[in-house]
Design a protein around this motif. Structure first.
Motif, PDB file in Angstrom:
ATOM      1  N   ALA A 235      54.499  18.575  43.781  1.00 61.07           N
ATOM      2  CA  ALA A 235      53.731  18.856  44.990  1.00 61.07           C
ATOM      3  C   ALA A 235      52.702  19.952  44.762  1.00 61.07           C
ATOM      4  O   ALA A 235      51.671  20.013  45.448  1.00 61.07           O
ATOM      5  N   GLU A 236      52.981  20.828  43.800  1.00 63.09           N
ATOM      6  CA  GLU A 236      52.048  21.924  43.526  1.00 63.09           C
ATOM      7  C   GLU A 236      52.245  22.409  42.105  1.00 63.09           C
ATOM      8  O   GLU A 236      53.366  22.479  41.606  1.00 63.09           O
ATOM      9  N   GLN A 237      51.151  22.727  41.444  1.00 61.91           N
ATOM     10  CA  GLN A 237      51.171  23.417  40.159  1.00 61.91           C
ATOM     11  C   GLN A 237      50.002  24.385  40.164  1.00 61.91           C
ATOM     12  O   GLN A 237      48.839  23.959  40.127  1.00 61.91           O
ATOM     13  N   ARG A 238      50.280  25.666  40.261  1.00 59.22           N
ATOM     14  CA  ARG A 238      49.223  26.677  40.330  1.00 59.22           C
ATOM     15  C   ARG A 238      49.640  27.873  39.486  1.00 59.22           C
ATOM     16  O   ARG A 238      50.813  28.234  39.447  1.00 59.22           O
ATOM     17  N   SER A 239      48.653  28.449  38.824  1.00 60.69           N
ATOM     18  CA  SER A 239      48.907  29.606  37.974  1.00 60.69           C
ATOM     19  C   SER A 239      47.815  30.633  38.201  1.00 60.69           C
ATOM     20  O   SER A 239      46.787  30.352  38.834  1.00 60.69           O
ATOM     21  N   GLY A 240      48.032  31.828  37.673  1.00 61.75           N
ATOM     22  CA  GLY A 240      47.023  32.858  37.862  1.00 61.75           C
ATOM     23  C   GLY A 240      47.310  34.081  37.027  1.00 61.75           C
ATOM     24  O   GLY A 240      48.277  34.149  36.258  1.00 61.75           O
ATOM     25  N   MET A 241      46.431  35.076  37.196  1.00 62.93           N
ATOM     26  CA  MET A 241      46.621  36.391  36.600  1.00 62.93           C
ATOM     27  C   MET A 241      46.253  37.430  37.643  1.00 62.93           C
ATOM     28  O   MET A 241      45.196  37.342  38.285  1.00 62.93           O
ATOM     29  N   SER A 242      47.126  38.396  37.826  1.00 64.63           N
ATOM     30  CA  SER A 242      46.922  39.437  38.827  1.00 64.63           C
ATOM     31  C   SER A 242      46.949  40.803  38.159  1.00 64.63           C
ATOM     32  O   SER A 242      47.693  41.020  37.193  1.00 64.63           O
ATOM     33  N   GLY A 243      46.142  41.717  38.697  1.00 61.99           N
ATOM     34  CA  GLY A 243      46.241  43.103  38.279  1.00 61.99           C
ATOM     35  C   GLY A 243      45.290  43.557  37.202  1.00 61.99           C
ATOM     36  O   GLY A 243      45.525  44.611  36.596  1.00 61.99           O
ATOM     37  N   PHE A 244      44.212  42.803  36.915  1.00 61.10           N
ATOM     38  CA  PHE A 244      43.221  43.316  35.977  1.00 61.10           C
ATOM     39  C   PHE A 244      42.665  44.641  36.494  1.00 61.10           C
ATOM     40  O   PHE A 244      42.331  44.771  37.684  1.00 61.10           O
ATOM     41  N   ARG A 245      42.538  45.622  35.611  1.00 59.08           N
ATOM     42  CA  ARG A 245      41.888  46.901  35.902  1.00 59.08           C
ATOM     43  C   ARG A 245      40.820  47.097  34.826  1.00 59.08           C
ATOM     44  O   ARG A 245      41.143  47.329  33.663  1.00 59.08           O
ATOM     45  N   LEU A 246      39.557  46.990  35.206  1.00 62.96           N
ATOM     46  CA  LEU A 246      38.460  46.905  34.246  1.00 62.96           C
ATOM     47  C   LEU A 246      37.451  48.023  34.492  1.00 62.96           C
ATOM     48  O   LEU A 246      36.982  48.208  35.619  1.00 62.96           O
ATOM     49  N   LEU A 247      37.103  48.746  33.450  1.00 65.73           N
ATOM     50  CA  LEU A 247      36.148  49.852  33.535  1.00 65.73           C
ATOM     51  C   LEU A 247      35.006  49.610  32.557  1.00 65.73           C
ATOM     52  O   LEU A 247      35.236  49.413  31.363  1.00 65.73           O
ATOM     53  N   ARG A 248      33.783  49.622  33.079  1.00 69.71           N
ATOM     54  CA  ARG A 248      32.595  49.505  32.235  1.00 69.71           C
ATOM     55  C   ARG A 248      31.759  50.767  32.428  1.00 69.71           C
ATOM     56  O   ARG A 248      31.413  51.139  33.561  1.00 69.71           O
ATOM     57  N   LEU A 249      31.410  51.434  31.314  1.00 70.00           N
ATOM     58  CA  LEU A 249      30.735  52.727  31.404  1.00 70.00           C
ATOM     59  C   LEU A 249      29.284  52.602  31.839  1.00 70.00           C
ATOM     60  O   LEU A 249      28.741  53.513  32.466  1.00 70.00           O
ATOM     61  N   ASN A 250      28.632  51.497  31.502  1.00 68.60           N
ATOM     62  CA  ASN A 250      27.241  51.289  31.912  1.00 68.60           C
ATOM     63  C   ASN A 250      26.962  49.791  31.887  1.00 68.60           C
ATOM     64  O   ASN A 250      27.819  48.986  31.569  1.00 68.60           O
ATOM     65  N   GLY A 251      25.729  49.437  32.237  1.00 69.92           N
ATOM     66  CA  GLY A 251      25.358  48.027  32.235  1.00 69.92           C
ATOM     67  C   GLY A 251      25.708  47.307  33.518  1.00 69.92           C
ATOM     68  O   GLY A 251      25.762  46.081  33.545  1.00 69.92           O
ATOM     69  N   SER A 252      25.924  48.049  34.611  1.00 72.88           N
ATOM     70  CA  SER A 252      26.201  47.452  35.913  1.00 72.88           C
ATOM     71  C   SER A 252      25.251  48.045  36.941  1.00 72.88           C
ATOM     72  O   SER A 252      25.176  49.270  37.101  1.00 72.88           O
ATOM     73  N   ALA A 253      24.532  47.176  37.645  1.00 78.54           N
ATOM     74  CA  ALA A 253      23.571  47.620  38.659  1.00 78.54           C
ATOM     75  C   ALA A 253      23.949  47.052  40.018  1.00 78.54           C
ATOM     76  O   ALA A 253      24.682  46.064  40.121  1.00 78.54           O
ATOM     77  N   PHE A 254      23.432  47.691  41.079  1.00 80.45           N
ATOM     78  CA  PHE A 254      23.552  47.146  42.428  1.00 80.45           C
ATOM     79  C   PHE A 254      22.374  47.692  43.237  1.00 80.45           C
ATOM     80  O   PHE A 254      22.358  48.846  43.635  1.00 80.45           O
ATOM     81  N   GLN A 255      21.393  46.816  43.459  1.00 87.93           N
ATOM     82  CA  GLN A 255      20.165  47.257  44.130  1.00 87.93           C
ATOM     83  C   GLN A 255      19.482  46.057  44.769  1.00 87.93           C
ATOM     84  O   GLN A 255      19.826  44.907  44.520  1.00 87.93           O
ATOM     85  N   GLY A 256      18.529  46.354  45.672  1.00 86.96           N
ATOM     86  CA  GLY A 256      17.770  45.304  46.327  1.00 86.96           C
ATOM     87  C   GLY A 256      18.465  44.673  47.510  1.00 86.96           C
ATOM     88  O   GLY A 256      18.022  43.632  48.009  1.00 86.96           O
ATOM     89  N   PHE A 257      19.530  45.255  48.005  1.00 87.12           N
ATOM     90  CA  PHE A 257      20.279  44.710  49.129  1.00 87.12           C
ATOM     91  C   PHE A 257      19.598  45.092  50.453  1.00 87.12           C
ATOM     92  O   PHE A 257      18.661  45.898  50.487  1.00 87.12           O
TER      93      PHE A 257
END
Length: 280
Positions: free
Chosen positions: A144-166
């Motif tokens: 009736a169901e087959q589902r999988s996943g991954m929970s709990g990623f904690r990811l840090l990137r020091l640079n290379g991420s922007a958020f502008q123009g909103f």
């Protein structure tokens, strides 16, 4: 409350927090099988045969939850695979074959991850924080169901991420950010099951998430999870649908010297929540 893909149940019961650690201690495991397979398991079953226990206290058709725990732990020895999808199916099908009074069974397993120390074959330590999980529900009519996943990623990137123009209006206080240290949490799940594949899907997904986050300079978290989702569909053919949810947990700035160095603290409680669903 537990839910079932096959619909609401008048009654169900089972055993949760069942831990199993299958160890191949001498390196003679089958090809593609890891030395440590560990999981926390919950199994729920349902059926009219168990209704008298609720109404009259008649336990004659009841499989004790302690017996269910023993079944899970002992049958893990007979499981020859290395992926949670196959494991959940193995436990559910074997239980249904053993106990005909069960009309359906739902088995959920969450990995207890361990990784080798310096590529050792004998020494391991807890890994994570992300954990793979899988859930299957089987009835007398099939899966009736087959589902999988991954929970709990904690990811840090020091640079290379922007958020502008909103959108900017009278409610806007956030400045455009061209280069930020991004701290992102991620949960995801998928449908699909690899067969005769020596590399479990969860292992492929974990590597893919890390590679995308490391190598992709983005204009938003939405763009990151879209890249992860499309890459999953492209590189893991057995996945038919993927759902992703990310939280923006970027730390609050205390002081910075340009883009070279900064001091930060944990963010205020409110956080951004971003979701995406993709199908093949």
């Amino acid at each position: 409350m537990n839910q079932f893909s096959s619909g609401t149940k008048r009654n169900y019961y089972g055993k949760g927090d069942v831990t199993v650690y299958r160890l191949h201690r001498r390196g003679n495991q089958p090809a593609g099988v890891g030395a440590v397979f560990a999981a926390n398991v919950k199994m729920l079953i349902y059926g009219d045969a168990f209704w008298p226990t609720y109404t009259t206290g008649d336990n004659s058709g009841l499989v004790a939850t302690d017996s269910m725990k023993n079944f899970i732990q002992r049958e893990t020895m007979n499981f020859t695979g290395d992926d949670l999808e196959s494991y959940c199916r193995f436990i559910a099908e074997k239980f249904m074959n053993k106990y005909p009074q069960a009309e359906g069974a739902q088995v959920t397993a969450v990995e207890l991850p361990y990784s080798a120390l310096s590529n050792s074959s004998v020494a391991f330590a807890p890994a994570g924080p992300e954990r793979a999980w899988s859930r299957i529900e089987i009835t007398r009519r099939g899966v009736a169901e087959q589902r999988s996943g991954m929970s709990g990623f904690r990811l840090l990137r020091l640079n290379g991420s922007a958020f502008q123009g909103f959108v900017r209006d009278e409610y806007t206080t956030l400045p455009d950010i061209a280069n930020r240290p991004l701290h992102m949490w991620l949960d995801l799940d998928w449908t699909g099951m690899a067969r005769d594949n020596p590399v479990p899907i969860a292992h492929q997904v974990r590597t893919l998430v890390h590679d995308v986050f490391n190598g992709f300079e983005s204009g938003s978290i939405q763009q990151i999870i879209y890249r992860i989702g499309t890459k999953m569909l492209a590189e893991v053919p057995s996945i038919t649908e993927v759902n992703l949810e990310a939280n923006n947990r970027t730390w609050d700035t205390i002081a910075e010297q340009g883009d070279s160095i900064g001091v930060y603290t944990d963010p205020r409680p409110a956080y951004g929540c971003l979701g995406l669903s993709l199908r093949r």
